[in-house]
Design a protein around this motif. Structure first.
Motif, PDB file in Angstrom:
ATOM      1  N   SER A 173      -1.014   5.883  -6.839  1.00 54.51           N
ATOM      2  CA  SER A 173      -2.292   6.303  -6.263  1.00 54.51           C
ATOM      3  C   SER A 173      -3.375   6.408  -7.332  1.00 54.51           C
TER       4      SER A 173
ATOM      5  N   ALA B 214       0.794  -1.229   0.000  1.00 52.48           N
ATOM      6  CA  ALA B 214       0.000   0.000   0.000  1.00 52.48           C
ATOM      7  C   ALA B 214       0.829   1.283   0.000  1.00 52.48           C
TER       8      ALA B 214
ATOM      9  N   PRO C 201      -6.563   0.425  -6.014  1.00 54.87           N
ATOM     10  CA  PRO C 201      -5.854  -0.237  -4.919  1.00 54.87           C
ATOM     11  C   PRO C 201      -5.177  -1.545  -5.299  1.00 54.87           C
TER      12      PRO C 201
ATOM     13  N   ARG D 192       2.152   4.519  -0.861  1.00 54.76           N
ATOM     14  CA  ARG D 192       1.550   5.295  -1.960  1.00 54.76           C
ATOM     15  C   ARG D 192       2.620   5.987  -2.790  1.00 54.76           C
TER      16      ARG D 192
ATOM     17  N   ASP E 256       2.829   8.900  -5.671  1.00 51.50           N
ATOM     18  CA  ASP E 256       2.142   9.925  -6.461  1.00 51.50           C
ATOM     19  C   ASP E 256       3.120  10.514  -7.473  1.00 51.50           C
TER      20      ASP E 256
END
Ligand SMILES: Cc1cc2nc3c(=O)[nH]c(=O)nc-3n(C[C@H](O)[C@H](O)[C@H](O)COP(=O)(O)OP(=O)(O)OC[C@H]3O[C@@H](n4cnc5c(N)ncnc54)[C@H](O)[C@@H]3O)c2cc1C
Length: 420
Positions: free
Chosen positions: A183, A146, A187, A148, A150
């Motif tokens: 992101s 997970a 998911p 993230r 960006d």
């Protein structure tokens, strides 16, 4: 299948055996003393690395560099020799997690990335880590990852927490290969690999983590926070969304190399058992005279030979048929070898009595490492699943099987099921 070594590998095995006997084994106690004195590396390490380089025993685990490396089958006995001592692979620049990271960079890095990241590693002395697992998610299922990522105007911004990053707690660790989730891609998709230098602002090592109170001595393990960690776009490895493919390039070789080294370690443990059983007397007999002890040693021998054959078969398949074809064999090796080493270490601890759990022998750390090996690079259960999936579906209902005898009653709902 032919498990004979190439003439070059045979020569290298002879030379590595001699090098090990002359330069490594005599310094094992010195290595331990340096560890006890909290040294990061034994002071003799650079000298031994120079000698290994000069002797042509350098980077032997890199299969795509004909001047250096060997195929998997040829590398197996060399990795076994290195596996006898936990610090030996570093002498030959074949230590995890750096060797699998080099294999990954060789597979996916562009020319600039090769020059910047791979070449210094091949020269030696550069430590690196691979950061995939996270404390907050079940990391055996990589899709859960997970952290993230960006996009920014300059490249990528990372936010999240990783743990069990081998080498991450080593002050000389230069960079990590980090797997995170883009992101913008939802998911369960879009995982991407990026190189993050350890000195990037926002990256902080929270703490060192151990396993079974065993502190990995050669590649200390870290929990690491990423808070607005920004890296340039050229640090991305492979394409966006292809992070799992990048991870796969290292996981196969990492599993098999660990297994090869584990067999060398198991040989050391059996040698120690044999010596202890010959010397220790109990109830007026040497321990080796007891059937139980003979059985422990004999079973250990049989299990080592079994494991080695499986590793050789897997190595042969990797060399001749590629990783995809050898998936089941890699999983079988990853299942069988850690269990074998754990069982043998457990018997050895029992045979040594109290001394077996003391810091005077390597047995407790061998046991802990074997136990960890049943979890890292995929826990047993994930590999069992992989092996099960390769089992062929039944082609006829059980009651129609010619292996059954007349009279077997049909089972209710006995239709052949394809459910897996
Ligand atoms: C010594 C050590 C070094 C490590 N080094 C690294 C490293 O350098 N980099 C890195 O990224 N990670 C590293 N790891 C982490 C390791 O890869 C993970 O611990 C491993 O992938 C399992 O993830 P998890 O701990 O989140 O367990 P979970 O995913 O929470 O799984 C826990 C248990 O659930 C069961 N389970 C999970 N999935 C299934 C399934 N499909 N079927 C049945 N049972 C299942 C298994 O019994 C499993 O052990 C290291 C771990 C150790 C112990």
């Amino acid at each position: 299948m032919d498990f004979d070594l190439s003439p070059r590998a045979r020569d290298l095995v002879d030379r590595m055996e001699a090098f090990f006997a002359d330069h490594l084994l005599p310094r094992n106690r010195e290595w331990r003393a340096a560890l006890d004195a909290d040294a990061l590396d034994a002071p003799f390490m650079p000298d031994l690395q120079d000698r290994a380089r000069a002797a042509g025993l350098w980077n032997l685990g890199l299969p795509n560099f004909p001047d250096h490396g060997l195929g998997n089958l040829d590398f197996a006995p060399l990795a076994e020799i290195m596996g006898r001592l936990v610090w030996a692979p570093q002498v030959f620049n074949c230590q995890p997690p750096d060797l699998p990271n080099m294999i990954t960079l060789d597979a996916v890095a562009d020319p600039d990335q090769r020059q910047r990241w791979l070449e210094p590693m091949m020269a030696g002395g550069v430590r690196t880590g691979f950061a995939m697992s996270e404390p907050a998610v079940a990391s055996a299922d990589a899709r859960n990852i997970a952290l993230r990522i960006d996009r920014t105007s300059r490249g990528y911004m990372l936010n999240g927490r990783k743990w069990y990053v081998s080498n991450g707690a080593h002050p000389a660790c230069a960079f990590l290969i980090v797997i995170g989730a883009m992101s913008e891609a939802g998911p369960r998709a879009g995982h991407t690999a990026v190189i993050v230098p350890m000195d990037t602002p926002g990256l902080s090592v929270r703490r060192r983590v151990d396993f079974l109170s065993w502190a990995e001595p050669t590649a200390p393990i870290a929990e690491i926070d990423f808070t607005d960690v920004e890296v340039p776009a050229e640090n991305r490895l492979g394409a966006e969304g292809e992070g799992f493919g990048v991870a796969q390039t290292r996981l196969g070789p990492a599993r098999v190399h660990h297994a090869m080294r584990a067999i060398g370690l198991a040989e050391v443990v059996v040698g120690l058992m044999r010596a202890r059983a010959a010397e220790r007397q109990s109830f007026n007999r040497a321990l080796q005279e007891y059937d139980t002890v003979q059985g422990w040693i004999a079973r250990s021998r049989a299990e080592i030979e079994q494991a080695r054959l499986l590793v050789q078969r897997c190595a042969w398949m990797l060399d001749h048929e590629g990783h995809r074809a050898a998936q089941r064999e890699v999983s079988m090796v990853k299942l069988i070898v850690p269990e074998m080493l754990q069982r043998i270490a457990d018997r050895a601890i029992q045979l040594f009595g109290a001394m077996g759990g003391s810091a005077d022998t390597p047995l407790a750390s061998v046991f802990s490492w074997a136990r960890a090996f049943r979890i890292f690079d995929g826990p047993d259960e994930v590999h069992l699943r992989q092996i099960y999936r390769h089992e062929p579906l039944p082609t006829v209902a059980l009651t129609e099987s010619p292996y059954l005898y007349p009279g077997a009653a049909p089972l209710s709902g006995a239709a052949v099921s394809g459910a897996k």
